[in-house]
Design a protein around this motif. Structure first.
Motif, mmCIF file in Angstrom:
data_model
loop_
_atom_site.group_PDB
_atom_site.id
_atom_site.type_symbol
_atom_site.label_atom_id
_atom_site.label_comp_id
_atom_site.label_asym_id
_atom_site.label_seq_id
_atom_site.Cartn_x
_atom_site.Cartn_y
_atom_site.Cartn_z
ATOM 1 N N SER A 120 42.312 42.131 42.989
ATOM 2 C CA SER A 120 42.102 42.906 41.762
ATOM 3 C C SER A 120 42.965 44.165 41.763
ATOM 4 C CB SER A 120 40.630 43.296 41.614
ATOM 5 O OG SER A 120 39.817 42.160 41.532
ATOM 6 N N PHE A 121 43.029 44.838 42.907
ATOM 7 C CA PHE A 121 43.847 46.032 43.013
ATOM 8 C C PHE A 121 45.328 45.685 42.836
ATOM 9 C CE2 PHE A 121 46.160 49.231 45.550
ATOM 10 C CZ PHE A 121 45.830 50.350 44.797
ATOM 11 N N GLY A 122 45.790 44.582 43.418
ATOM 12 C CA GLY A 122 47.177 44.130 43.258
ATOM 13 C C GLY A 122 47.497 43.820 41.808
ATOM 14 N N TYR A 123 46.562 43.176 41.113
ATOM 15 C CA TYR A 123 46.761 42.875 39.698
ATOM 16 C C TYR A 123 46.855 44.167 38.888
ATOM 17 C CZ TYR A 123 45.937 41.263 34.968
ATOM 18 O OH TYR A 123 46.049 41.036 33.634
ATOM 19 N N TYR A 124 45.985 45.125 39.185
ATOM 20 C CA TYR A 124 45.991 46.407 38.490
ATOM 21 C C TYR A 124 47.322 47.131 38.695
ATOM 22 C CZ TYR A 124 44.906 51.315 37.570
ATOM 23 O OH TYR A 124 44.943 52.601 37.112
ATOM 24 N N SER A 175 50.272 45.795 39.527
ATOM 25 C CA SER A 175 51.359 45.086 38.848
ATOM 26 C C SER A 175 51.287 45.269 37.335
ATOM 27 C CB SER A 175 51.359 43.602 39.218
ATOM 28 O OG SER A 175 50.219 42.955 38.694
ATOM 29 N N LYS A 176 50.082 45.336 36.784
ATOM 30 C CA LYS A 176 49.929 45.580 35.345
ATOM 31 C C LYS A 176 50.445 46.968 34.981
ATOM 32 C CE LYS A 176 48.267 44.534 31.291
ATOM 33 N NZ LYS A 176 49.242 43.954 30.387
ATOM 34 N N ARG A 177 50.111 47.969 35.786
ATOM 35 C CA ARG A 177 50.597 49.337 35.542
ATOM 36 C C ARG A 177 52.119 49.395 35.638
ATOM 37 N NH1 ARG A 177 47.186 54.073 35.667
ATOM 38 N NH2 ARG A 177 49.247 54.959 35.438
ATOM 39 N N PHE A 178 52.691 48.675 36.607
ATOM 40 C CA PHE A 178 54.141 48.648 36.759
ATOM 41 C C PHE A 178 54.795 47.979 35.558
ATOM 42 C CE2 PHE A 178 58.095 46.771 38.425
ATOM 43 C CZ PHE A 178 58.739 47.942 38.784
ATOM 44 N N MET A 218 57.505 49.715 33.066
ATOM 45 C CA MET A 218 58.824 49.136 32.777
ATOM 46 C C MET A 218 59.010 48.911 31.280
ATOM 47 S SD MET A 218 60.461 49.065 35.528
ATOM 48 C CE MET A 218 61.849 48.048 35.095
ATOM 49 N N GLU A 219 57.956 48.477 30.610
ATOM 50 C CA GLU A 219 58.038 48.276 29.162
ATOM 51 C C GLU A 219 58.282 49.600 28.445
ATOM 52 O OE1 GLU A 219 55.082 46.761 25.672
ATOM 53 O OE2 GLU A 219 55.027 45.679 27.574
ATOM 54 N N GLN A 220 57.606 50.648 28.877
ATOM 55 C CA GLN A 220 57.795 51.970 28.289
ATOM 56 C C GLN A 220 59.214 52.479 28.551
ATOM 57 O OE1 GLN A 220 55.614 53.223 26.337
ATOM 58 N NE2 GLN A 220 56.524 55.206 25.967
ATOM 59 N N SER A 221 59.726 52.242 29.744
ATOM 60 C CA SER A 221 61.092 52.664 30.072
ATOM 61 C C SER A 221 62.109 51.929 29.221
ATOM 62 C CB SER A 221 61.392 52.416 31.552
ATOM 63 O OG SER A 221 60.592 53.228 32.349
ATOM 64 N N ASN A 222 61.889 50.637 28.998
ATOM 65 C CA ASN A 222 62.813 49.864 28.166
ATOM 66 C C ASN A 222 62.787 50.319 26.721
ATOM 67 O OD1 ASN A 222 63.742 48.334 30.270
ATOM 68 N ND2 ASN A 222 62.281 46.676 29.942
#
Length: 159
Positions: free
Chosen positions: A18-22, A24-27, A31-35
């Motif tokens: 769950s922490f890994g998913y969280y 990766s979702k934040r990342f 990345m979407e915001q940076s693009n």
């Protein structure tokens, strides 16, 4: 292994996944915001061709510093024969051409070609940068100014 140990192991694995998913979702969101800040349609492409490939190597640090000017700038590099290079620069397919000091005598006297004679003091070598003055490009002109500010310029026909 007791059933409580198995249960604790499953809960721990679930928490880690769950922490890994969280994370990766934040990342992905980051990345979407940076693009969104640098949309691809605002990127500019500068085509650079060289007669000998070593001239691209000599210039890479200066070209790398151009990203501070415009972070959306893309470089397309190619190595061409001397005749192909002159043709591509004349028809505007190539923005900048790096020519060796020996080949510059073969360049026809053309008032549409801008020229800068550059000395690279690190490698103790001279080369020329050519461009078509009829084709306007702000990014190309910024790159030329960066070269003029970085290296000693021997001769120029900038304007």
């Amino acid at each position: 292994m007791k059933w409580t140990d198995k249960m604790l192991l499953m809960v721990t694995a679930l928490v880690l996944f769950s922490f890994g998913y969280y994370i990766s979702k934040r990342f992905d969101d980051f990345m979407e915001q940076s693009n969104k800040q640098f949309p691809p349609e605002h990127s500019t492409v500068v085509s650079i061709a060289s007669e000998p490939p070593v001239l691209l190597n000599l210039s890479i640090k200066t070209l790398d510093s151009c990203f501070h000017i415009n972070p959306c700038m893309e470089f397309h590099f190619s190595v061409r024969s001397f005749r192909q290079l002159l043709q591509k620069i004349s028809d505007g397919t190539v923005d900048l051409a790096f020519i060796s000091d020996q080949s510059i005598q073969e360049v026809p006297d053309n008032h549409n070609l801008g020229r800068i004679h550059i000395k690279n003091p690190d490698k103790n070598c001279y080369f020329w940068i050519l461009w078509n003055r009829q084709v306007s490009s702000q990014d190309r002109d910024r790159i030329l100014l960066t070269f003029e500010n970085t290296f000693p310029v021997e001769k120029t026909t900038f304007l």
